[in-house]
Design an enzyme around this catalytic site. Structure first.
Site, mmCIF file in Angstrom:
data_model
loop_
_atom_site.group_PDB
_atom_site.id
_atom_site.type_symbol
_atom_site.label_atom_id
_atom_site.label_comp_id
_atom_site.label_asym_id
_atom_site.label_seq_id
_atom_site.Cartn_x
_atom_site.Cartn_y
_atom_site.Cartn_z
ATOM 1 N N CYS A 1 11.388 9.950 9.974
ATOM 2 C CA CYS A 1 10.550 9.946 8.631
ATOM 3 C C CYS A 1 9.010 10.525 9.022
ATOM 4 O O CYS A 1 8.354 10.743 7.880
ATOM 5 C CB CYS A 1 10.648 8.672 8.082
ATOM 6 N N CYS B 1 11.067 3.472 8.450
ATOM 7 C CA CYS B 1 12.506 3.773 8.076
ATOM 8 C C CYS B 1 13.563 3.159 8.836
ATOM 9 O O CYS B 1 14.730 3.257 8.778
ATOM 10 C CB CYS B 1 12.872 5.237 8.258
ATOM 11 N N CYS C 1 9.153 0.832 25.593
ATOM 12 C CA CYS C 1 10.196 1.724 26.300
ATOM 13 C C CYS C 1 10.935 2.562 25.071
ATOM 14 O O CYS C 1 11.709 1.694 24.537
ATOM 15 C CB CYS C 1 10.802 0.919 27.363
#
Length: 134
Positions: free
Chosen positions: A50, A99, A119
């Site tokens: 997004c 999103c 991570c």
């Protein structure tokens, strides 16, 4: 407030590469050491789905794990967290607040100042160079 992005599964599948779809929409993981090609200069890491701002280059560090690692997101509202009990362990999953794209996990073994290691799957990120950066 983070603007929410909602699309159908078919729209995500059409817009993303197969690997990006698998990782971000189906909670997959890319192989380590497959995305070490991000620029080293100033800039912002964005959600590949997004375009939301997620991490700043200044907070990136080499964790030796093979995945891009960061000490913190760009803001408290950039990413969300939830418990992940897959793979016979309990971890904290990180997702895009805008999103809901799966990004990776956060661990409490990072460097100062936060002590955290976000991570993140490189395929879940795009990079925007800062204005004026080479």
């Amino acid at each position: 407030m983070t603007q929410k992005t909602a699309k159908s599964d078919a729209e995500w599948r059409e817009e993303l590469s197969d690997l990006a779809y698998k990782v971000t929409r189906k909670h997959g993981t890319e192989r380590p050491f497959t995305h070490d090609d991000f620029p080293k200069g100033p800039g912002t890491y964005r959600c590949v789905c997004c375009g939301a701002s997620l991490f700043d280059q200044k907070d990136k560090f080499d964790s030796g794990t093979g995945w891009p690692s960061f000490t913190r997101p760009v803001s408290d509202k950039a990413v969300g967290e939830q418990t992940d009990r897959s793979l016979f362990m309990t971890r904290t999953e990180v997702h895009c607040s805008a999103c809901a794209a799966h990004l990776g996990h956060v661990f409490p073994d990072g460097p100062k100042p936060t002590g955290l290691r976000y991570c993140i799957n490189g395929v879940a990120l795009s990079f925007d160079k800062a204005d004026g950066a080479d």
